[in-house]
Design an enzyme around this catalytic site. Structure first.
Site, mmCIF file in Angstrom:
data_model
loop_
_atom_site.group_PDB
_atom_site.id
_atom_site.type_symbol
_atom_site.label_atom_id
_atom_site.label_comp_id
_atom_site.label_asym_id
_atom_site.label_seq_id
_atom_site.Cartn_x
_atom_site.Cartn_y
_atom_site.Cartn_z
ATOM 1 N N ARG A 150 0.862 -1.248 -0.227
ATOM 2 C CA ARG A 150 0.008 -0.092 0.087
ATOM 3 C C ARG A 150 1.154 1.116 0.011
ATOM 4 O O ARG A 150 0.235 2.556 -0.240
ATOM 5 C CB ARG A 150 -0.632 -0.409 1.194
ATOM 6 C CG ARG A 150 -1.829 -0.956 1.675
ATOM 7 C CD ARG A 150 -2.630 -0.979 2.228
ATOM 8 N NE ARG A 150 -3.572 -2.181 2.193
ATOM 9 C CZ ARG A 150 -5.045 -2.348 3.148
ATOM 10 N NH1 ARG A 150 -4.890 -1.333 4.254
ATOM 11 N NH2 ARG A 150 -5.395 -3.118 3.871
ATOM 12 N N GLU A 210 -11.508 -1.542 -4.805
ATOM 13 C CA GLU A 210 -11.867 -0.452 -4.230
ATOM 14 C C GLU A 210 -10.208 0.589 -3.876
ATOM 15 O O GLU A 210 -9.785 0.889 -4.212
ATOM 16 C CB GLU A 210 -11.981 -1.028 -2.007
ATOM 17 C CG GLU A 210 -12.696 -0.536 -1.439
ATOM 18 C CD GLU A 210 -11.991 -0.944 -0.394
ATOM 19 O OE1 GLU A 210 -10.577 -1.021 0.060
ATOM 20 O OE2 GLU A 210 -12.809 -0.736 0.882
HETATM 21 C C1 B12 Z 1 -10.087 1.881 13.010
HETATM 22 C C2 B12 Z 1 -9.292 0.823 12.696
HETATM 23 C C3 B12 Z 1 -8.329 1.059 11.017
HETATM 24 C C4 B12 Z 1 -7.999 2.957 10.213
HETATM 25 C C5 B12 Z 1 -7.374 3.571 10.988
HETATM 26 C C6 B12 Z 1 -7.852 4.897 11.000
HETATM 27 C C7 B12 Z 1 -6.678 5.572 11.732
HETATM 28 N N1 B12 Z 1 -6.340 5.996 10.268
HETATM 29 O O1 B12 Z 1 -6.705 5.696 12.450
HETATM 30 C C8 B12 Z 1 -8.479 2.207 8.808
HETATM 31 C C9 B12 Z 1 -10.367 1.725 8.714
HETATM 32 C C10 B12 Z 1 -7.432 3.507 8.286
HETATM 33 C C11 B12 Z 1 -7.562 0.461 9.293
HETATM 34 C C12 B12 Z 1 -6.728 -0.004 8.288
HETATM 35 C C13 B12 Z 1 -6.045 -0.609 8.734
HETATM 36 N N2 B12 Z 1 -6.222 -1.695 9.042
HETATM 37 CO CO1 B12 Z 1 -6.931 -0.914 10.905
HETATM 38 N N3 B12 Z 1 -7.925 -1.700 12.986
HETATM 39 C C14 B12 Z 1 -8.716 -0.567 13.063
HETATM 40 C C15 B12 Z 1 -9.592 -1.130 14.188
HETATM 41 C C16 B12 Z 1 -10.823 -1.606 14.027
HETATM 42 C C17 B12 Z 1 -9.616 0.282 15.374
HETATM 43 C C18 B12 Z 1 -9.207 0.453 15.900
HETATM 44 C C19 B12 Z 1 -8.280 1.677 17.063
HETATM 45 O O2 B12 Z 1 -9.311 2.907 16.532
HETATM 46 N N4 B12 Z 1 -8.915 1.453 18.146
HETATM 47 C C20 B12 Z 1 -9.042 2.578 19.146
HETATM 48 C C21 B12 Z 1 -8.210 2.656 19.719
HETATM 49 C C22 B12 Z 1 -8.720 3.985 20.747
HETATM 50 O O3 B12 Z 1 -7.231 1.420 20.529
HETATM 51 P P1 B12 Z 1 -5.395 1.362 19.500
HETATM 52 O O4 B12 Z 1 -5.741 1.970 18.920
HETATM 53 O O5 B12 Z 1 -6.547 -0.077 20.292
HETATM 54 O O6 B12 Z 1 -4.809 1.839 21.058
HETATM 55 C C23 B12 Z 1 -5.146 1.472 22.733
HETATM 56 C C24 B12 Z 1 -4.015 0.488 22.928
HETATM 57 O O7 B12 Z 1 -3.674 -0.462 21.722
HETATM 58 C C25 B12 Z 1 -2.830 1.030 23.496
HETATM 59 N N5 B12 Z 1 -1.653 1.235 22.667
HETATM 60 C C26 B12 Z 1 -1.752 1.185 20.977
HETATM 61 N N6 B12 Z 1 -0.326 1.401 21.105
HETATM 62 C C27 B12 Z 1 0.601 1.113 23.080
HETATM 63 C C28 B12 Z 1 1.497 1.470 22.877
HETATM 64 C C29 B12 Z 1 1.904 1.471 24.027
HETATM 65 C C30 B12 Z 1 3.497 1.213 24.552
HETATM 66 C C31 B12 Z 1 0.682 1.287 25.571
HETATM 67 C C32 B12 Z 1 1.363 0.842 26.943
HETATM 68 C C33 B12 Z 1 -0.382 0.823 24.469
HETATM 69 C C34 B12 Z 1 -0.583 0.987 23.792
HETATM 70 O O8 B12 Z 1 -4.180 1.864 23.629
HETATM 71 C C35 B12 Z 1 -4.514 2.685 23.026
HETATM 72 C C36 B12 Z 1 -5.267 3.871 23.185
HETATM 73 O O9 B12 Z 1 -6.425 2.866 24.756
HETATM 74 C C37 B12 Z 1 -8.640 -2.196 14.793
HETATM 75 C C38 B12 Z 1 -9.243 -3.387 15.436
HETATM 76 C C39 B12 Z 1 -9.794 -3.201 17.204
HETATM 77 N N7 B12 Z 1 -8.739 -2.687 17.952
HETATM 78 O O10 B12 Z 1 -10.924 -3.053 17.345
HETATM 79 C C40 B12 Z 1 -8.183 -2.452 13.470
HETATM 80 C C41 B12 Z 1 -6.772 -3.654 12.858
HETATM 81 C C42 B12 Z 1 -5.411 -2.754 14.101
HETATM 82 N N8 B12 Z 1 -6.246 -2.925 11.670
HETATM 83 C C43 B12 Z 1 -5.755 -4.296 11.378
HETATM 84 C C44 B12 Z 1 -5.250 -4.083 9.788
HETATM 85 C C45 B12 Z 1 -4.571 -5.149 9.253
HETATM 86 C C46 B12 Z 1 -5.564 -3.197 8.636
HETATM 87 C C47 B12 Z 1 -4.569 -2.410 7.713
HETATM 88 C C48 B12 Z 1 -3.640 -3.622 7.041
HETATM 89 C C49 B12 Z 1 -6.574 -3.260 6.880
HETATM 90 C C50 B12 Z 1 -6.966 -4.515 6.554
HETATM 91 N N9 B12 Z 1 -5.676 -5.531 6.587
HETATM 92 O O11 B12 Z 1 -7.712 -4.755 7.083
HETATM 93 C C51 B12 Z 1 -4.903 -1.462 7.075
HETATM 94 C C52 B12 Z 1 -3.628 -0.154 8.024
HETATM 95 C C53 B12 Z 1 -3.037 0.721 6.912
HETATM 96 C C54 B12 Z 1 -2.166 0.601 7.870
HETATM 97 N N10 B12 Z 1 -1.045 1.160 6.604
HETATM 98 O O12 B12 Z 1 -1.684 0.981 8.885
HETATM 99 C C55 B12 Z 1 -5.564 -5.099 12.186
HETATM 100 C C56 B12 Z 1 -4.315 -5.623 12.498
HETATM 101 C C57 B12 Z 1 -4.267 -6.859 12.263
HETATM 102 C C58 B12 Z 1 -2.789 -6.642 13.299
HETATM 103 N N11 B12 Z 1 -1.751 -7.092 13.841
HETATM 104 O O13 B12 Z 1 -3.169 -9.058 13.213
HETATM 105 C C59 B12 Z 1 -6.639 -4.710 12.856
HETATM 106 C C60 B12 Z 1 -6.012 -5.437 14.845
HETATM 107 C C61 B12 Z 1 -8.050 -5.578 13.028
HETATM 108 C C62 B12 Z 1 -7.887 -7.075 12.391
HETATM 109 N N12 B12 Z 1 -8.497 -8.080 13.484
HETATM 110 O O14 B12 Z 1 -8.162 -7.346 11.725
HETATM 111 N N13 B12 Z 1 -8.035 0.336 10.499
#
Ligand code: B12
Ligand code: B12
Lengths: 483, 143, 483, 143
Positions: A100, A171
């Site tokens: 990408r 897409e």
């Molecule tokens: C929203 C989302 C997107 C949006 C992101 C928009 C944007 N630019 O922010 C869009 C639709 C664009 C997207 C794209 C993609 N996504 Co996405 N996305 C999500 C989703 C649904 C929610 C993420 C989110 O915002 N959560 C809310 C925030 C508050 O939580 P968080 O991100 O987890 O962060 C918290 C904690 O993790 C923690 N945390 C994070 N980092 C750190 C670091 C430290 C040190 C500490 C202590 C804590 C901590 O604290 C944060 C705050 O509470 C997740 C799945 C989920 N979690 O339900 C998938 C997910 C992260 N995405 C995923 C993937 C694969 C992708 C894509 C590659 C597309 C795809 N193949 O389907 C692309 C990647 C694009 C890229 N180059 O990065 C995967 C990752 C898979 C994996 N790791 O095995 C997930 C898990 C979904 C899945 N199960 O497939 N995504």
């Protein structure tokens, strides 16, 4: 060079093409005439747009998963599984994140490491590295249509390989695959690169090969108000239509409030017809895609099934043409094929139980639809003003001015001033309008609704409310409650 | 933290990863908790993390990786820190670190072996890391 | 003795009581005065009716599973698990089938065999055999209210032990626990035996201890048209109210069509208020319970989650006071505690995501509600005629005449002439009216709607259509399609 | 089956079990398939099954058990048939035979050990049993 919504000149297209195909060795495999001849012999049953048009006529909703792994045979096995065990109606090929970003060297390393460790080290299928023959191997192995899904700001090479590789739907868009997916890519550039993609699709169309195009509806997937994603969808529809695209699927990501979601799907189709008509684009078939909740998911699989099912039910009640399916592994990581199929089965159970039921109508939906239309038109009209009648130019200028603005987007070229929050009914409204060109009457509607929530919760609306809403569905609610 | 040294944290999302939502919340939460936060945002390279840490004389690096390539992207970060002369800096990593749903204890080991002081599983709430950092830097109570 | 809706004379009650308590040794443990004193010290947080009333005021829907195993400690562990891991708001104690048939010897054998083999050989908790102390052990171990759920035509002893055992709610009724649950029990007898139950509850009520009573809404759970289950619910409400019951929860089993289901829940409450008022029963609090689909389930767990979620969503949109939750194991067997908790979690995710959303209203719901009311009143009025003003007598005579008739019921005392089938929208209608006292206008509505389906499917409505509908949800549809 | 002997089947739901829906469909399906069906309905005791078989000189007994007590309820049925002098009668059983979701092969073995000729897992469609019976009685094709 200034953006302009004008059909790319063919000579210029060919010049760009030469350069684009050079960016990775597999580009040299693509011969346009041969590719078109190849596409022509693909049977109707594997043509994406055709299946969508039939579904639209029948008034049913089709189910499509997301899926992609690093290696070709594993990818084929995965897709087959999703049809055989999941009952997927339509298939994806989700591209990995290195591809990408055009980082083909890193993708190559990922492929090799995946071979060594025996599990996919990439989060998708690196179609460019695998090249045309591998893509044909994938699409030919399937009995249902396959679409490429990604998130690529510069997708020119990927598109060439995908279309020559037998994919019949594609897409993305110059805004929807930039603002949520990139940090440093100027809009002028991504719009131009996507005009190339659309021109290529338009060319196939002129040669009698219809390729379905789908702007990415949900954007950042996180509390995006319908008017924002609708505005982007319609801009991209106009940009695509100008290049000759005839089969368009416009998308919207579930917000969670039933009435708002149904109103959003309906108004999206109506607004698109309105604007395409107004700008004189004829014979464009519009279908819709509803994305099951795109924000943070609950980790618990049973709760995830609840969220998935609610998305499926809403899609069916709105009569979206297709629904993009999440999986019970969403919160944790790329799903196994079993988890992916499970999400599809739950979804299809709902779609089938609801397909004979009439589309949902009531007064609140009509009111909400009107609100979304007024908001979307306000944005689009201001962009047209900014662009002196040209939507491409207006979009670039509008993003600069924050007249259109996507919440939580990583891009430097997005103002990032909006603050969305849910109202007392769980509908997504705006707490901070940034520079959105809304009249006071509209703003008052939002303020009043969020105030009502604030009163119920005994707190003033603030960024903490936004954070609570971001976590809410993941924690088993819709409206984020104060802790 | 008023009476103690204010800790400086480098925050960013590594690699080709654009997940911006969690990053925005972490910035807010760590700032609210009294830390000095230098947020280099999404799509940050290893070099950007190290440079930011050197420039701001930071106390810790907090790496996020959500999109699944964390294992590839994070490898070598500790070595780069050593080369840059900040080999002792604390490093934390969190998010959805690997592709797919894998056994967390295994994943954690992989990342601590890479030189991270702590790794956090999906869905970790900011407060948890705040408490750990306060503890790791020898403060008795929350600031 | 002729049935009569008249408050049981206390002396007579005591005479029956003496005999009832003798039917198994544990009956001797019950001392009414002691039992009432015991009930009085149960804190409000464990009083079922109170929790329901609060929920009704808040406009939310509570989740309650079904669950019961043979042995006391395993049962306690199970119920705890459903609260801690499932998030159940209300608890059940489901009684085994031998106890339901008063076959306490067989229940005893089941208890002993369960001890020997180390797994529950009974499909529920044999409360009578375990006796009063064990029941108190169960109810005291819980922090939320617990109800006894069963299916017992003669529940006199079970009720005595349950109420003395600290349960604060009790399911069943003289019709709803006979017609679907027995083959040879005359209605006169079960109505009389349930008048005893209601009188006992009424007595507790007079002593200041409110026990919630719930007629069993879904009957045979299989394509029961709302008017049939509503008629039964209202008859049992009238019978209970006469004996002094003040807290009543009326039930309905999901049919699957959203508009019909929402209309059914709403009309049930309104009709109940109407009839209780008409017959002068004052201060009766009516709440509602919606049962997730009670017919055949899909074997696949993901699909089952889909069905469960749709039930949860419908309950929330109808604003039922509580919802009875199914599990992903439904089609296969009594669920493990894990599967049971999983069903509750999926349900609660939906309830929580929908609780802030407004109740669903539209014209179709209003029309459907009116239809259900006209049908239900037609049945009830004819029964009152048959009973010369007495609903108990009218019910017995009406069942004989098939003026009220439950589809697929095992009872000899049910005419069994109705044939229900879905219409083109999936709502349950009647293909054969048996002797239901419907006017031609109402019959025409049903005929027309089923005919419309027949036309769509290119077949004449027949028993095959009914069979297809019985299998449909289990096979992933709502309307059974021709094979 | 026109040209062959019409087989007589005893159909019923054993024990305290009142699940009537499947029983009604089975009666319809077996009758449509050309068998003579004697349906003793729900809540049938072992004695009722045996008596009906003796009285009608039946070829097979088809037992349903849905509610979970099948294991207890079916034990001894073969012995009762032997006592009644119809020890050779074919016996089939189906439904949700045991309490809970258990390994089917294990459950099947339990019931064949009890003397049933065939046992059917939850959700078996009538056609499957019809085909088996036709085969078991040595007919080449479906009647
Ligand atoms: C929203 C989302 C997107 C949006 C992101 C928009 C944007 N630019 O922010 C869009 C639709 C664009 C997207 C794209 C993609 N996504 Co996405 N996305 C999500 C989703 C649904 C929610 C993420 C989110 O915002 N959560 C809310 C925030 C508050 O939580 P968080 O991100 O987890 O962060 C918290 C904690 O993790 C923690 N945390 C994070 N980092 C750190 C670091 C430290 C040190 C500490 C202590 C804590 C901590 O604290 C944060 C705050 O509470 C997740 C799945 C989920 N979690 O339900 C998938 C997910 C992260 N995405 C995923 C993937 C694969 C992708 C894509 C590659 C597309 C795809 N193949 O389907 C692309 C990647 C694009 C890229 N180059 O990065 C995967 C990752 C898979 C994996 N790791 O095995 C997930 C898990 C979904 C899945 N199960 O497939 N995504
Ligand atoms: C509807 C229903 C009811 C209705 C029954 C109304 C009535 N009188 O008929 C009501 C609500 C009253 C009810 C009550 C109870 N039920 Co119930 N009920 C069901 C349900 C949801 C559907 C049954 C049905 O009608 N299916 C449709 C018909 C067409 O299918 P079928 O019955 O399976 O029969 C087909 C096949 O099995 C096969 N078949 C059956 N017998 C045979 C025999 C042979 C030889 C062959 C070849 C084939 C065959 O062919 C039939 C036609 O296709 C099932 C779960 C499910 N399947 O989804 C539970 C279920 C059968 N019930 C169950 C239980 C436990 C009960 C209760 C004890 C209450 C409770 N604890 O929850 C009471 C028992 C009362 C009693 N004494 O029997 C359990 C049994 C558990 C187990 N075996 O481990 C089930 C499996 C639900 C569960 N998972 O807990 N129930």
């Amino acid at each position: 060079m200034q953006s302009q919504n004008r059909k790319l000149d063919w000579e210029q297209f060919l010049k760009i093409r030469e350069e684009a195909l050079k960016s990775w060795p597999t580009g040299q495999e693509v011969d346009l005439a041969e590719a078109i001849a190849y596409q022509k012999q693909i049977p109707a049953s594997r043509r994406f747009g055709q299946r969508l048009e039939e579904a639209k006529k029948e008034g049913i909703t089709l189910a499509q998963p997301r899926a992609g792994v690093a290696l070709v045979h594993e990818h084929i096995e995965l897709l087959r599984f999703l049809v055989d065990e999941g009952g997927a109606d339509l298939l994806p090929t989700t591209i990995d994140s290195y591809t990408r970003q055009n980082r083909y060297n890193e993708a190559q390393a990922g492929i090799e490491e995946s071979r060594t460790v025996g599990r996919s080290m990439l989060n998708g299928f690196p179609a460019v590295n695998h090249g045309l023959t591998a893509c044909r191997e994938v699409t030919e192995a399937m009995k249902v249509p396959v679409q490429v899904r990604h998130g690529t700001p510069d997708a020119r090479l990927l598109t060439e390989i995908s279309l020559a590789g037998g994919f019949t739907a594609y897409e993305g868009g110059g805004i929807s695959y930039n603002i949520p997916y990139a940090k440093e890519v100027p809009l002028e550039r991504s719009i131009r690169d996507w005009q190339y993609v659309d021109r290529l699709v338009g060319y196939y169309e002129e040669q009698g090969v219809s390729i379905n195009r789908e702007p990415f509806g949900p954007l950042t997937g996180t509390l995006v108000p319908p008017c924002i994603s609708h505005a982007v969808a319609i801009i991209e529809a106009l940009l695509a239509a100008e290049q000759g695209v005839k089969s368009l699927t416009l998308g919207y990501g579930q917000c969670g409030n039933l009435l708002q979601d149904v109103a959003a799907v309906r108004s999206l189709e109506e607004l698109a017809d309105e604007y395409l008509e107004r700008f004189g684009y004829k014979n464009v078939v519009i279908t819709t895609v509803f994305h099951q909740w795109m924000g943070g998911f609950p980790q618990d699989e049973s709760k995830a099934f609840g969220v998935i099912s609610w998305g499926a039910a809403t899609a069916a009640m709105a009569k979206a043409t297709k629904v993009i399916v999440k999986t019970p592994h969403e919160a944790l990581g790329i799903p196994t094929k079993e988890a992916n199929a499970a999400g599809i089965r739950a979804t299809k159970q709902l779609l089938n139980m609801l397909k004979d039921q009439p589309p949902l109508v009531n007064n609140e939906i009509i009111t909400e639809k009107e609100l979304i239309k007024i908001e979307t038109r306000a944005i689009l009209e201001r962009l047209l003003e900014f662009g002196e009648g040209d939507i491409a130019l207006g979009t670039v200028r509008g993003f600069q001015a924050g007249v259109i603005d996507v919440p939580f987007a990583p891009s430097r070229f997005n103002a990032g001033r909006l603050l969305p929050a849910r109202d007392h009914n769980g509908a997504v409204r705006l707490l901070d309008f940034g520079n959105l060109p809304f009249g006071e009457d509209i703003k008052e509607v939002h303020r009043e609704k969020i105030a009502q929530r604030g009163k119920l919760e005994g707190r003033d609306p603030s960024f903490q409310m936004v954070i609570d809403d971001i976590y809410a569905i993941g924690k088993g609610m819709l409206v984020g409650k104060p802790r | 933290m008023e009476e103690k040294k204010q800790l400086t944290l480098i925050l960013g999302v590594i690699g080709a990863d654009v997940h911006a939502v969690g990053n925005r919340i972490l910035e807010y939460a760590f700032t609210e908790a009294g830390f000095k936060v230098v947020n280099i945002g999404v799509m940050a390279s290893q070099e950007e993390f190290i440079n930011a840490a050197v420039e701001t004389n930071a106390d810790a690096i907090l790496v996020s990786s959500l999109y699944g390539h964390g294992e590839i992207d994070c490898r070598g970060l500790r070595e780069k820190a050593i080369e840059a002369g900040i080999g002792q800096i604390k490093m934390y990593v969190g998010g959805n670190l690997v592709v797919g749903k894998q056994d967390w204890l295994e994943v954690e080991k992989r990342f601590t072996n890479m030189g991270f002081d702590r790794a956090y599983p999906p869905g970790t709430m900011p407060q948890e890391a705040i408490d750990d950092i306060v503890r790791d830097f020898g403060f008795k109570e929350r600031c």
